[in-house]
Design a protein around this motif. Sequence first.
Motif, mmCIF file in Angstrom:
data_model
loop_
_atom_site.group_PDB
_atom_site.id
_atom_site.type_symbol
_atom_site.label_atom_id
_atom_site.label_comp_id
_atom_site.label_asym_id
_atom_site.label_seq_id
_atom_site.Cartn_x
_atom_site.Cartn_y
_atom_site.Cartn_z
ATOM 1 N N PHE A 19 0.825 -1.208 0.000
ATOM 2 C CA PHE A 19 0.000 0.000 0.000
ATOM 3 C C PHE A 19 0.857 1.254 0.000
ATOM 4 C CE2 PHE A 19 0.283 -1.247 4.535
ATOM 5 C CZ PHE A 19 0.787 -0.084 5.089
ATOM 6 N N LYS A 47 14.566 -3.513 23.738
ATOM 7 C CA LYS A 47 15.184 -4.043 22.512
ATOM 8 C C LYS A 47 16.448 -4.839 22.835
ATOM 9 C CE LYS A 47 13.149 -0.922 19.145
ATOM 10 N NZ LYS A 47 13.331 -0.172 17.881
ATOM 11 N N GLU A 61 12.124 -9.652 9.473
ATOM 12 C CA GLU A 61 11.515 -8.608 10.300
ATOM 13 C C GLU A 61 10.173 -8.238 9.707
ATOM 14 O OE1 GLU A 61 13.799 -5.173 11.450
ATOM 15 O OE2 GLU A 61 12.083 -4.361 12.564
ATOM 16 N N ILE A 62 9.145 -8.319 10.553
ATOM 17 C CA ILE A 62 7.795 -7.928 10.143
ATOM 18 C C ILE A 62 7.649 -6.424 10.356
ATOM 19 C CG2 ILE A 62 5.350 -8.162 10.733
ATOM 20 C CD1 ILE A 62 5.942 -11.051 11.547
ATOM 21 N N GLY A 63 7.190 -5.717 9.341
ATOM 22 C CA GLY A 63 7.016 -4.264 9.462
ATOM 23 C C GLY A 63 8.318 -3.568 9.777
ATOM 24 N N ALA A 64 9.331 -3.833 8.968
ATOM 25 C CA ALA A 64 10.681 -3.315 9.246
ATOM 26 C C ALA A 64 10.748 -1.795 9.164
ATOM 27 C CB ALA A 64 11.677 -3.938 8.275
ATOM 28 N N GLY A 65 9.746 -1.176 8.577
ATOM 29 C CA GLY A 65 9.718 0.286 8.497
ATOM 30 C C GLY A 65 10.926 0.803 7.747
ATOM 31 N N ALA A 68 14.640 0.713 11.828
ATOM 32 C CA ALA A 68 14.961 1.129 13.202
ATOM 33 C C ALA A 68 15.774 0.077 13.956
ATOM 34 C CB ALA A 68 13.678 1.416 13.967
ATOM 35 N N VAL A 82 9.411 -7.930 5.772
ATOM 36 C CA VAL A 82 8.014 -7.967 5.322
ATOM 37 C C VAL A 82 7.457 -6.562 5.550
ATOM 38 C CG1 VAL A 82 5.771 -9.093 5.559
ATOM 39 C CG2 VAL A 82 7.874 -10.361 6.086
ATOM 40 N N MET A 88 8.108 3.299 2.937
ATOM 41 C CA MET A 88 9.222 2.944 3.835
ATOM 42 C C MET A 88 10.425 2.414 3.049
ATOM 43 S SD MET A 88 8.075 3.448 6.946
ATOM 44 C CE MET A 88 6.520 3.694 7.839
ATOM 45 N N THR A 108 4.403 -7.231 1.115
ATOM 46 C CA THR A 108 3.034 -7.665 1.390
ATOM 47 C C THR A 108 2.756 -7.531 2.885
ATOM 48 O OG1 THR A 108 3.650 -9.930 1.912
ATOM 49 C CG2 THR A 108 3.211 -9.435 -0.413
ATOM 50 N N GLU A 111 0.197 -10.962 7.149
ATOM 51 C CA GLU A 111 -0.865 -11.956 7.351
ATOM 52 C C GLU A 111 -0.607 -13.182 6.479
ATOM 53 O OE1 GLU A 111 -1.341 -8.713 7.037
ATOM 54 O OE2 GLU A 111 -2.554 -8.087 8.756
ATOM 55 N N VAL A 128 4.618 -3.028 15.658
ATOM 56 C CA VAL A 128 3.943 -3.504 14.443
ATOM 57 C C VAL A 128 2.632 -4.220 14.762
ATOM 58 C CG1 VAL A 128 4.147 -5.140 12.534
ATOM 59 C CG2 VAL A 128 6.066 -3.658 13.105
ATOM 60 N N THR A 131 -0.429 -2.327 14.674
ATOM 61 C CA THR A 131 -0.829 -1.712 13.408
ATOM 62 C C THR A 131 -1.406 -2.698 12.404
ATOM 63 O OG1 THR A 131 0.858 -0.007 13.660
ATOM 64 C CG2 THR A 131 0.098 -0.408 11.429
ATOM 65 N N VAL A 132 -0.967 -3.942 12.442
ATOM 66 C CA VAL A 132 -1.417 -4.896 11.418
ATOM 67 C C VAL A 132 -2.918 -5.139 11.556
ATOM 68 C CG1 VAL A 132 0.836 -6.018 11.322
ATOM 69 C CG2 VAL A 132 -0.913 -6.927 12.855
HETATM 70 C C1 LIG Z 1 4.720 1.983 13.685
HETATM 71 S S1 LIG Z 1 5.581 1.424 12.274
HETATM 72 C C2 LIG Z 1 7.012 0.669 13.004
HETATM 73 C C3 LIG Z 1 8.155 0.537 12.058
HETATM 74 C C4 LIG Z 1 9.417 -0.093 12.640
HETATM 75 N N1 LIG Z 1 9.200 -1.458 13.025
HETATM 76 C C5 LIG Z 1 9.918 0.715 13.812
HETATM 77 O O1 LIG Z 1 9.992 0.184 14.916
HETATM 78 O O2 LIG Z 1 10.269 1.891 13.589
HETATM 79 C C6 LIG Z 1 4.579 0.028 11.776
HETATM 80 C C7 LIG Z 1 5.106 -0.676 10.562
HETATM 81 O O3 LIG Z 1 4.296 -1.816 10.282
HETATM 82 C C8 LIG Z 1 4.048 -1.852 8.876
HETATM 83 N N2 LIG Z 1 2.821 -2.604 8.600
HETATM 84 C C9 LIG Z 1 1.554 -2.155 8.538
HETATM 85 N N3 LIG Z 1 0.702 -3.136 8.249
HETATM 86 C C10 LIG Z 1 1.445 -4.264 8.106
HETATM 87 C C11 LIG Z 1 1.128 -5.623 7.804
HETATM 88 N N4 LIG Z 1 -0.118 -6.024 7.601
HETATM 89 N N5 LIG Z 1 2.157 -6.491 7.761
HETATM 90 C C12 LIG Z 1 3.434 -6.104 7.998
HETATM 91 N N6 LIG Z 1 3.779 -4.829 8.290
HETATM 92 C C13 LIG Z 1 2.799 -3.931 8.344
HETATM 93 C C14 LIG Z 1 3.963 -0.401 8.498
HETATM 94 O O4 LIG Z 1 4.116 -0.206 7.130
HETATM 95 C C15 LIG Z 1 5.088 0.195 9.318
HETATM 96 O O5 LIG Z 1 6.312 0.109 8.671
#
Ligand SMILES: C[S@@+](CC[C@H](N)C(=O)[O-])C[C@H]1O[C@@H](n2cnc3c(N)ncnc32)[C@H](O)[C@@H]1O
Length: 227
Positions: A19, A47, A61-65, A68, A82, A88, A108, A111, A128, A131-132
């Motif tokens: 997205f 951490k 790493e899930i949601g690596a942004g 960080a 992921v 990002m 992606t 999920e 993360v 937010t998911v």
């Molecule tokens: C609050 S940010 C945190 C980013 C990073 N982990 C950090 O600590 O700075 C949340 C992250 O989760 C990602 N995210 C959102 N929905 C997600 C999904 N369904 N699966 C994986 N990541 C997702 C966002 O794009 C974003 O990068």
Amino acid sequence: MNGSSGGCSGPTGNAQTAFDHGLVGRFNAWFFTFFAGYINHAAHAHKTEAFGGIGTGTIVEIGAGTGANLSYLEPGTHLYAVEPNRRMHPRLKRRCRQAGIGLTILPTGAEHIDLPDGSVDVVMCSLVLCTVGMPSQVVAEARRILRAGGTFRFVEHIAAPDGSVRGRAQRMIRRPWGFVFEGCDPHRDTIATVNGAGFAAVQAHRQRFHHSVFWPVNTAAWGIAVR
Ligand SMILES: C[S@@+](CC[C@H](N)C(=O)[O-])C[C@H]1O[C@@H](n2cnc3c(N)ncnc32)[C@H](O)[C@@H]1O
């Protein structure tokens, strides 16, 4: 696998679940880069416990942004990130290059992670599961791709107790907070989600972030779950 790999190359894209929220996405990419040092300071104890000593191996790493948590990885590591948020990716690629970390972006939602069962040593995430869209499904996916004995490591802000001032505030700000931070829910019971995922062992600790100015989301937890 439908990602992009080699050095710090970019995504080939999975248009169905990646997205781009335009300005809001740009703001978040900037925010989580600009405040990475501050957030890492506030979450240093969490951490260090959760991500310390990850070592080498296959790491997801899930949601690596924007990267960080790269300082917790050894140079030379290859990271599978992921990360569905296209905004990002440029900063994540740049910071991986600077840190000497190889990168495959899986663009992606977590999920459904495009990796085989039992193929990974470590799955990590920070900020993360708030937010998911489907946190239980994401943790189930983390467990599925881990090998036996592999670890799921998390640092997350979590719901303050119901009835507390912070708990009430978290519920009240849900909508605007979620709009600004792309779906973040400040009031999730993430420890229960991890406990319910069927891991062989879960070690989870509630611990406030240290002197963080982000008062609504100061209630936090870190943990390590073993597959
Ligand atoms: C609050 S940010 C945190 C980013 C990073 N982990 C950090 O600590 O700075 C949340 C992250 O989760 C990602 N995210 C959102 N929905 C997600 C999904 N369904 N699966 C994986 N990541 C997702 C966002 O794009 C974003 O990068």
